[in-house]
Design a protein around this motif. Sequence first.
Motif, PDB file in Angstrom:
ATOM      1  N   VAL A   1       0.854  -1.196   0.000  1.00 49.44           N
ATOM      2  CA  VAL A   1       0.000   0.000   0.000  1.00 49.44           C
ATOM      3  C   VAL A   1       0.884   1.238   0.000  1.00 49.44           C
ATOM      4  O   VAL A   1       1.828   1.353   0.782  1.00 49.44           O
ATOM      5  CB  VAL A   1      -0.938   0.006   1.229  1.00 49.44           C
TER       6      VAL A   1
ATOM      7  N   GLN B   1      -3.507   5.912   3.195  1.00 53.57           N
ATOM      8  CA  GLN B   1      -3.982   4.628   2.671  1.00 53.57           C
ATOM      9  C   GLN B   1      -3.512   3.459   3.539  1.00 53.57           C
ATOM     10  O   GLN B   1      -4.233   2.471   3.712  1.00 53.57           O
ATOM     11  CB  GLN B   1      -3.510   4.444   1.222  1.00 53.57           C
TER      12      GLN B   1
ATOM     13  N   TYR C   1      -6.075   0.939   5.258  1.00 57.44           N
ATOM     14  CA  TYR C   1      -6.011  -0.495   4.958  1.00 57.44           C
ATOM     15  C   TYR C   1      -5.874  -1.300   6.256  1.00 57.44           C
ATOM     16  O   TYR C   1      -6.510  -2.347   6.416  1.00 57.44           O
ATOM     17  CB  TYR C   1      -4.837  -0.805   4.022  1.00 57.44           C
TER      18      TYR C   1
END
Length: 321
Positions: free
Chosen positions: A143, A148, A152
């Motif tokens: 990632v 993000q 995640y």
Amino acid sequence: MNKSSLKVVAIGGGTGLSTMLRGIKKYTSDITAIVTVSDNGGGSGILREEMNMVPPGDIRNCLVALANTEPIMKQLLQYRFKEGTLKGQNFGNLFLAALADLSGNFEKAVQVTSNVLAITGKVLPVTLENVQLYATFEDDTCVEGETQIVDYSKAHHKMITNIRLEPRNPKPAEAVIEAIEEAEMILLGPGSLYTSIVPNLLIDEVAQAIRTSRAQKIYIANMMSQPGETTGFTVENHIEELEKYIGVGTIDTVIVNNENIPEEYLKKYMEDGAHMLSFDAQHPIWKLIKRIEAPLVRINHEKEYIRHNQEKLAEYIFDDF
């Protein structure tokens, strides 16, 4: 020793670093905050992308934390627009962006803002390079981006197995290494392990300077885990992970919270997948590292979140020196 002239370097990012700075500035005027620049979310992320600049949010928070000026100036630098095309954007971020554009140099923008706010000490971005944070999770998913990575982790509850910066090993900003080498005390944390503290340590020169410094190195442990990122971690796990980057035996002292969190607030964190960080007093790591236990909980009853009590934390940091 006169603690008011003690050379202190605080390394981290996010809310944890700025919270601690508000407390320690009452003890010494020689503070250097070294701040991670991997943030790519919110208004900072927009300015970073559109103006190709260092994300200003964490740096702005540290400047305001160290400010000695009229309250209205602090409020202005923290003001967030509520409507229109600027909705969600922070005035302080725009102020730093404008100064950086005028001067052609983000470091000058930070210096000018420091003067305007009459801050105690100084604030330095760890690097001026346009770095991006990457994480590989236990399911082999890679990632890109700090925001993000956090999202995640929360969504999938997967552990991070590798974290890195791109470009690899960027050059530290001017004065960062000198500040670490001259420090008498180096503070790591509090803050998110993988997105606030470790990104600074992924720069080889920074990690090396910490490792070889004669300063007392103190890690301020978080009170809660990060959902996914550090689920199941103990305080000892955090120390072991940090010392992968700065070397085993580098940390001298760890300050841990030993105060209970009221059940109604703890429940909210647990619903999000977080848990209180525990420690094992019998763990062999404590034969090598001094552990200071302290009641450090401060609750924001209105927003229902938990933070370190900045006054108590600062007291325990400087009592130990």
